[in-house]
Design a protein around this motif. Structure first.
Motif, PDB file in Angstrom:
ATOM      1  N   UNK A  68      82.070  21.143  98.663  1.00  0.00           N
ATOM      2  CA  UNK A  68      82.983  21.397  97.545  1.00  0.00           C
ATOM      3  C   UNK A  68      84.365  21.753  98.072  1.00  0.00           C
ATOM      4  N   UNK A  69      85.368  21.051  97.584  1.00  0.00           N
ATOM      5  CA  UNK A  69      86.756  21.412  97.852  1.00  0.00           C
ATOM      6  C   UNK A  69      87.296  22.071  96.595  1.00  0.00           C
ATOM      7  N   UNK A  70      87.788  23.303  96.725  1.00  0.00           N
ATOM      8  CA  UNK A  70      88.355  24.019  95.586  1.00  0.00           C
ATOM      9  C   UNK A  70      89.872  24.016  95.736  1.00  0.00           C
ATOM     10  N   UNK A  71      90.552  23.350  94.815  1.00  0.00           N
ATOM     11  CA  UNK A  71      92.015  23.256  94.839  1.00  0.00           C
ATOM     12  C   UNK A  71      92.601  24.323  93.934  1.00  0.00           C
ATOM     13  N   UNK A  72      93.477  25.169  94.507  1.00  0.00           N
ATOM     14  CA  UNK A  72      94.050  26.243  93.699  1.00  0.00           C
ATOM     15  C   UNK A  72      95.560  26.384  93.886  1.00  0.00           C
ATOM     16  N   UNK A  73      96.193  25.370  94.440  1.00  0.00           N
ATOM     17  CA  UNK A  73      97.636  25.406  94.608  1.00  0.00           C
ATOM     18  C   UNK A  73      98.145  24.089  95.157  1.00  0.00           C
ATOM     19  N   UNK A  74      99.469  23.968  95.239  1.00  0.00           N
ATOM     20  CA  UNK A  74     100.094  22.777  95.804  1.00  0.00           C
ATOM     21  C   UNK A  74     101.388  23.208  96.489  1.00  0.00           C
ATOM     22  N   UNK A  75     101.218  24.048  97.521  1.00  0.00           N
ATOM     23  CA  UNK A  75     102.372  24.658  98.168  1.00  0.00           C
ATOM     24  C   UNK A  75     103.307  23.627  98.785  1.00  0.00           C
ATOM     25  N   UNK A  76     102.771  22.484  99.196  1.00  0.00           N
ATOM     26  CA  UNK A  76     103.624  21.455  99.794  1.00  0.00           C
ATOM     27  C   UNK A  76     104.482  20.752  98.752  1.00  0.00           C
ATOM     28  N   UNK A  96     110.109  25.771  87.146  1.00  0.00           N
ATOM     29  CA  UNK A  96     109.373  25.158  86.032  1.00  0.00           C
ATOM     30  C   UNK A  96     108.500  24.003  86.504  1.00  0.00           C
ATOM     31  N   UNK A  97     107.751  24.240  87.591  1.00  0.00           N
ATOM     32  CA  UNK A  97     106.854  23.204  88.110  1.00  0.00           C
ATOM     33  C   UNK A  97     105.414  23.697  88.171  1.00  0.00           C
ATOM     34  N   UNK A  98     105.113  24.761  87.392  1.00  0.00           N
ATOM     35  CA  UNK A  98     103.764  25.325  87.452  1.00  0.00           C
ATOM     36  C   UNK A  98     102.892  24.688  86.372  1.00  0.00           C
ATOM     37  N   UNK A  99     101.613  25.102  86.324  1.00  0.00           N
ATOM     38  CA  UNK A  99     100.666  24.549  85.358  1.00  0.00           C
ATOM     39  C   UNK A  99     101.088  24.852  83.923  1.00  0.00           C
ATOM     40  N   UNK A 100     101.579  26.084  83.706  1.00  0.00           N
ATOM     41  CA  UNK A 100     102.103  26.426  82.388  1.00  0.00           C
ATOM     42  C   UNK A 100     103.628  26.346  82.451  1.00  0.00           C
ATOM     43  N   UNK A 148     104.646  50.151  81.410  1.00  0.00           N
ATOM     44  CA  UNK A 148     104.428  50.636  82.771  1.00  0.00           C
ATOM     45  C   UNK A 148     105.772  50.872  83.448  1.00  0.00           C
ATOM     46  N   UNK A 149     105.944  52.069  83.993  1.00  0.00           N
ATOM     47  CA  UNK A 149     107.094  52.386  84.841  1.00  0.00           C
ATOM     48  C   UNK A 149     106.759  51.838  86.218  1.00  0.00           C
ATOM     49  N   UNK A 150     107.478  50.813  86.635  1.00  0.00           N
ATOM     50  CA  UNK A 150     107.065  50.026  87.793  1.00  0.00           C
ATOM     51  C   UNK A 150     107.504  50.695  89.098  1.00  0.00           C
ATOM     52  N   UNK A 151     106.537  50.856  90.000  1.00  0.00           N
ATOM     53  CA  UNK A 151     106.820  51.367  91.342  1.00  0.00           C
ATOM     54  C   UNK A 151     106.890  50.251  92.374  1.00  0.00           C
ATOM     55  N   UNK A 152     106.162  49.176  92.149  1.00  0.00           N
ATOM     56  CA  UNK A 152     106.156  48.052  93.082  1.00  0.00           C
ATOM     57  C   UNK A 152     105.775  46.791  92.329  1.00  0.00           C
ATOM     58  N   UNK A 153     106.353  45.668  92.750  1.00  0.00           N
ATOM     59  CA  UNK A 153     106.131  44.373  92.106  1.00  0.00           C
ATOM     60  C   UNK A 153     105.544  43.423  93.134  1.00  0.00           C
ATOM     61  N   UNK A 154     104.501  42.716  92.760  1.00  0.00           N
ATOM     62  CA  UNK A 154     103.936  41.719  93.657  1.00  0.00           C
ATOM     63  C   UNK A 154     104.665  40.391  93.530  1.00  0.00           C
ATOM     64  N   UNK A 155     104.845  39.709  94.656  1.00  0.00           N
ATOM     65  CA  UNK A 155     105.452  38.381  94.679  1.00  0.00           C
ATOM     66  C   UNK A 155     104.368  37.375  95.046  1.00  0.00           C
ATOM     67  N   UNK A 156     104.233  36.332  94.240  1.00  0.00           N
ATOM     68  CA  UNK A 156     103.228  35.299  94.464  1.00  0.00           C
ATOM     69  C   UNK A 156     103.886  33.942  94.618  1.00  0.00           C
ATOM     70  N   UNK A 157     103.192  33.035  95.304  1.00  0.00           N
ATOM     71  CA  UNK A 157     103.750  31.687  95.467  1.00  0.00           C
ATOM     72  C   UNK A 157     103.945  31.025  94.113  1.00  0.00           C
ATOM     73  N   UNK A 158     103.071  31.359  93.156  1.00  0.00           N
ATOM     74  CA  UNK A 158     103.217  30.791  91.821  1.00  0.00           C
ATOM     75  C   UNK A 158     104.558  31.146  91.196  1.00  0.00           C
ATOM     76  N   UNK A 159     105.135  32.292  91.586  1.00  0.00           N
ATOM     77  CA  UNK A 159     106.446  32.676  91.053  1.00  0.00           C
ATOM     78  C   UNK A 159     107.506  31.641  91.407  1.00  0.00           C
ATOM     79  N   UNK A 160     107.406  31.070  92.604  1.00  0.00           N
ATOM     80  CA  UNK A 160     108.404  30.068  93.004  1.00  0.00           C
ATOM     81  C   UNK A 160     108.296  28.822  92.139  1.00  0.00           C
ATOM     82  N   UNK A 161     107.077  28.496  91.709  1.00  0.00           N
ATOM     83  CA  UNK A 161     106.897  27.362  90.799  1.00  0.00           C
ATOM     84  C   UNK A 161     107.436  27.688  89.410  1.00  0.00           C
ATOM     85  N   UNK A 162     107.186  28.909  88.936  1.00  0.00           N
ATOM     86  CA  UNK A 162     107.672  29.296  87.610  1.00  0.00           C
ATOM     87  C   UNK A 162     109.188  29.216  87.528  1.00  0.00           C
ATOM     88  N   UNK A 163     109.854  29.629  88.611  1.00  0.00           N
ATOM     89  CA  UNK A 163     111.315  29.651  88.628  1.00  0.00           C
ATOM     90  C   UNK A 163     111.898  28.242  88.562  1.00  0.00           C
TER      91      UNK A 163
END
Length: 317
Positions: free
Chosen positions: A224-232, A49-53, A32-47
């Motif tokens: 039901x509480x659905x947990x999908x992140x840990x921004x704090x 190395x504190x994410x799920x994977x 893909x010739x990239x025109x725009x890139x999305x930034x996600x909070x998960x990216x900050x964890x990946x950088x």
């Protein structure tokens, strides 16, 4: 090609703009010739190395891109990594052709956050008509869509939380019935007050720490509480099985990677979301478009909660 790469784990300061060879698409993948890139909070964890994977160095972050394929098709795609670049590869079944009415920014608001919001409500919470839904970070990428989708899916009342008065006003504009301050102290009481003194049925929670604890305490029986992140970046108190049983409440985890390979949880919802945006029935919030060379600033602003809506990097700058 130009790309943002890290060679050590850390905060935004480890993001570096470099020259790298073009990626090569494997069988079943698209270049893909990239025109725009999305930034996600998960990216900050990946950088850091504190994410799920776990991350592997060197790393080009980025899990979503919008651009064009070699045969000229305009697509938005979920990538495992490598999105912060002028060219990226994605598996063909994770790429979606875009209607002319949907901009790159709007499409990028859907591929991670939109699919997350849809599955939080439909798959994990199994929202029933008339139930009360609490959406934390309601002015963010996922939250802003979850507010709208919850109303569309039949929620009786939607209560938003956000960190500033301006963000709370925005949540009300998007359809929330009430909006309260997001900090953990006194949060349970504010949620109950916003729900007429009653406990709530569903909470979409991505902060962790005291916000998680207060949200769990605000749940009604069978809530039901659905947990999908840990921004704090603060873990909540451990949840005891006896406490869940005593109140007939549930804690459900969600990670978007588990929808991969399941078309009913990925392809079909994405088609629905794109159609809603194309028809003007779902509003995406497009935040600042940063030059790719300023990826570090985008991460700084995201972590400091200075942003609203979907953040995008422009690989041409």
């Amino acid at each position: 090609m130009r790309a943002v790469q890290i060679t050590e784990f850390g905060g935004p300061e480890v993001l570096r703009l470099v020259e790298l060879p073009d990626p090569v698409a494997k069988p079943g993948q698209l270049l893909i010739e990239v025109d725009a890139v999305g930034v996600n909070y998960a990216d900050t964890h990946s950088v850091e190395d504190s994410y799920l994977s776990r991350s592997t160095l060197p790393l080009v972050p980025g899990g979503e891109v919008a651009g064009r394929t070699a045969d000229g098709r305009r697509v938005v795609a979920l990538t495992a990594s490598g999105g912060y670049a002028e060219r990226a590869v994605a598996w063909a079944n994770m790429a979606h052709e875009l209607p002319d009415e949907v901009s790159d920014g709007a499409a990028l608001a859907l591929v991670v956050q939109g699919l997350t919001a849809w599955n939080l409500l439909r798959t994990s919470a199994r929202l029933a008509p008339g139930e009360t839904v609490v959406v934390h970070a309601a002015a963010g990428g996922t939250g802003s869509l979850a507010v709208q989708l919850a109303k569309r899916f039949g929620a009786g009342r939607v209560i938003a939380t956000a960190s500033t008065e301006e963000k709370r006003r925005l949540a009300l504009e998007l359809g929330a019935d009430a909006a309260v301050a997001a900090d953990g102290e006194g949060l349970k009481e504010r949620l109950l007050e916003a729900n007429g003194g009653h406990r709530v049925d569903v909470v979409l929670e991505m902060t962790g720490g005291p916000v998680f604890d207060a949200s769990l305490a605000a749940l009604a029986p069978f809530g039901r509480l659905v947990a999908y992140g840990m921004a704090s970046r603060t873990a909540p108190e451990p949840v005891a099985a006896a406490s869940l049983m005593a109140h007939s409440r549930a804690v459900v985890g969600f990670w978007l990677m588990h929808v991969v390979g399941r078309p009913e949880l990925h392809a079909k919802p994405m088609a629905e979301l794109l159609e809603l945006v194309a028809r003007g029935e779902l509003r995406t919030l497009t935040g600042e478009a940063y030059p790719m060379s300023e990826a570090a600033r985008a991460h700084q602003d995201l972590r400091a909660r200075r942003t609203t809506g979907k953040l995008v990097l422009d690989p041409r700058r």
